[in-house]
Motif scaffolding. Structure first.
Motif, PDB file in Angstrom:
ATOM      1  N   TRP A  98       0.857  -1.240   0.005  1.00  0.00           N
ATOM      2  CA  TRP A  98      -0.144   0.126  -0.189  1.00  0.00           C
ATOM      3  C   TRP A  98       0.953   1.236  -0.069  1.00  0.00           C
ATOM      4  O   TRP A  98       1.776   1.356   0.607  1.00  0.00           O
ATOM      5  N   GLU A 103       2.719   4.507  -6.858  1.00  0.00           N
ATOM      6  CA  GLU A 103       4.191   4.230  -6.898  1.00  0.00           C
ATOM      7  C   GLU A 103       4.128   2.574  -7.124  1.00  0.00           C
ATOM      8  O   GLU A 103       3.327   1.806  -6.583  1.00  0.00           O
ATOM      9  N   GLN A 109       4.465  -6.395  -4.996  1.00  0.00           N
ATOM     10  CA  GLN A 109       3.914  -7.850  -5.221  1.00  0.00           C
ATOM     11  C   GLN A 109       2.560  -7.334  -5.806  1.00  0.00           C
ATOM     12  O   GLN A 109       1.930  -6.421  -5.165  1.00  0.00           O
ATOM     13  N   LEU A 110       2.038  -8.113  -6.768  1.00  0.00           N
ATOM     14  CA  LEU A 110       0.589  -7.950  -7.381  1.00  0.00           C
ATOM     15  C   LEU A 110      -0.064  -8.950  -6.194  1.00  0.00           C
ATOM     16  O   LEU A 110      -0.009 -10.094  -6.308  1.00  0.00           O
ATOM     17  N   MET A 123     -10.182  -0.676  -1.865  1.00  0.00           N
ATOM     18  CA  MET A 123     -10.004   0.516  -0.902  1.00  0.00           C
ATOM     19  C   MET A 123     -10.675   1.774  -1.326  1.00  0.00           C
ATOM     20  O   MET A 123     -11.446   2.213  -0.681  1.00  0.00           O
ATOM     21  N   TYR A 124     -10.706   2.044  -2.878  1.00  0.00           N
ATOM     22  CA  TYR A 124     -11.455   2.950  -3.395  1.00  0.00           C
ATOM     23  C   TYR A 124     -13.060   2.747  -3.038  1.00  0.00           C
ATOM     24  O   TYR A 124     -13.854   3.706  -2.978  1.00  0.00           O
ATOM     25  N   TYR A 177      -5.403 -10.786 -14.428  1.00  0.00           N
ATOM     26  CA  TYR A 177      -6.151 -10.320 -13.288  1.00  0.00           C
ATOM     27  C   TYR A 177      -7.243  -9.471 -13.463  1.00  0.00           C
ATOM     28  O   TYR A 177      -8.374  -9.569 -12.851  1.00  0.00           O
TER      29      TYR A 177
HETATM   30  N1  SAH Z   1      -6.326   0.854  -5.728  1.00  0.00           N
HETATM   31  C1  SAH Z   1      -6.297   0.054  -4.851  1.00  0.00           C
HETATM   32  C2  SAH Z   1      -5.040   0.339  -3.890  1.00  0.00           C
HETATM   33  C3  SAH Z   1      -4.973   1.692  -3.428  1.00  0.00           C
HETATM   34  S1  SAH Z   1      -3.368   2.220  -2.772  1.00  0.00           S
HETATM   35  C4  SAH Z   1      -7.685  -0.346  -4.018  1.00  0.00           C
HETATM   36  O1  SAH Z   1      -8.605   0.661  -3.988  1.00  0.00           O
HETATM   37  O2  SAH Z   1      -7.691  -1.327  -3.246  1.00  0.00           O
HETATM   38  C5  SAH Z   1      -2.443   2.684  -4.009  1.00  0.00           C
HETATM   39  C6  SAH Z   1      -1.199   1.606  -4.324  1.00  0.00           C
HETATM   40  O3  SAH Z   1      -1.833   0.498  -4.330  1.00  0.00           O
HETATM   41  C7  SAH Z   1      -0.736   2.073  -6.005  1.00  0.00           C
HETATM   42  O4  SAH Z   1       0.416   2.842  -5.588  1.00  0.00           O
HETATM   43  C8  SAH Z   1      -0.435   0.831  -6.243  1.00  0.00           C
HETATM   44  O5  SAH Z   1       1.060   0.635  -6.238  1.00  0.00           O
HETATM   45  C9  SAH Z   1      -0.875  -0.277  -5.135  1.00  0.00           C
HETATM   46  N2  SAH Z   1      -1.925  -1.386  -5.659  1.00  0.00           N
HETATM   47  C10 SAH Z   1      -3.173  -1.313  -6.090  1.00  0.00           C
HETATM   48  N3  SAH Z   1      -3.522  -2.535  -6.651  1.00  0.00           N
HETATM   49  C11 SAH Z   1      -2.574  -3.411  -6.262  1.00  0.00           C
HETATM   50  C12 SAH Z   1      -2.378  -4.729  -6.134  1.00  0.00           C
HETATM   51  N4  SAH Z   1      -3.464  -5.474  -6.600  1.00  0.00           N
HETATM   52  N5  SAH Z   1      -1.297  -5.521  -5.710  1.00  0.00           N
HETATM   53  C13 SAH Z   1      -0.298  -4.848  -5.098  1.00  0.00           C
HETATM   54  N6  SAH Z   1      -0.464  -3.433  -5.119  1.00  0.00           N
HETATM   55  C14 SAH Z   1      -1.464  -2.795  -5.589  1.00  0.00           C
END
Ligand code: SAH
Length: 191
Positions: A98, A103, A109-110, A123-124, A177
């Motif tokens: 996070w 960034e 890691q994904l 999170m959004y 994904y």
């Molecule tokens: N958009 C996501 C995460 C928000 S935080 C959500 O709403 O849950 C933003 C950061 O999360 C970004 O800088 C990106 O690098 C990271 N991110 C977003 N999706 C991700 C994932 N599936 N795995 C790892 N990092 C992730």
């Protein structure tokens, strides 16, 4: 009374986020995408802190209250709790991946597990849901809508850039994904 629930919700989210702020390492940024952060932080500060704060200590915006039954406000409270749970769960699942801005860091890691199995942006989604909940809870056209509008702006400014950044970093893995998840609405049944 529902103004207190608003404040409690905000505090809960700050407490949930605090340990993840500490996890952020200072360097090792591999990729960073620009969003109008100053504009977004200003809008969020006004929409989430200043307007509700003025509402709670002055008579400002009280003429914008609308009549809403107690059950409606209580359903807002329940939705607010659900949104805070989702906020917590997405932080927990994303862990040290996070970041407050867009960034990629070394070792990034994904995450495709936990709540991220169903939606790419839980999170959004949690902040938008929380915004809707405040509208129901506060029953005020300005104060009730300003958190939602602030989060919506953040979401709209970020989501496409974030997905492009993830695609550039994770390529086919992120493409596949994307096929099995919804952007903010969960995809429960996989193809
Ligand atoms: N958009 C996501 C995460 C928000 S935080 C959500 O709403 O849950 C933003 C950061 O999360 C970004 O800088 C990106 O690098 C990271 N991110 C977003 N999706 C991700 C994932 N599936 N795995 C790892 N990092 C992730």
């Amino acid at each position: 009374m529902f103004t207190y629930f608003y404040i409690l919700g905000l505090i809960a989210m700050l407490v949930i986020r605090a340990p993840y702020n500490k996890l952020i390492s200072k360097n090792n940024i591999i990729d960073k995408r620009k969003t109008p952060e100053v504009l977004l932080v200003t809008v969020m500060t006004i929409g989430i802190l200043i307007i509700p704060f003025l509402y709670s200590i002055t008579a400002l915006f009280h003429s914008n209250d609308f009549a809403f039954p107690l059950w409606g406000r209580l359903s807002g409270l329940l939705l607010s709790i659900a949104a805070i749970w989702l906020f917590w769960k997405s932080h927990k699942d994303l862990g040290s991946n996070w970041f407050p801005t867009l960034e990629i860091r070394s070792g990034h890691q994904l995450i495709r597990t936990g709540i991220y199995r169903y939606t790419r942006h839980p999170m959004y989604a949690s902040s938008l849901l929380w915004g809707i909940a405040q509208f129901l809870m506060l029953a005020n056209w300005i104060v009730g809508l300003s958190p939602f509008v602030s989060f919506l702006l953040l979401y709209l400014f970020r989501v496409k850039k974030e997905e492009q950044m993830m695609l550039d970093k994770f390529g086919d893995e992120y493409k596949s994904y994307m096929k099995t998840t919804g952007r903010i609405i969960p995809r429960l049944f996989k193809k």
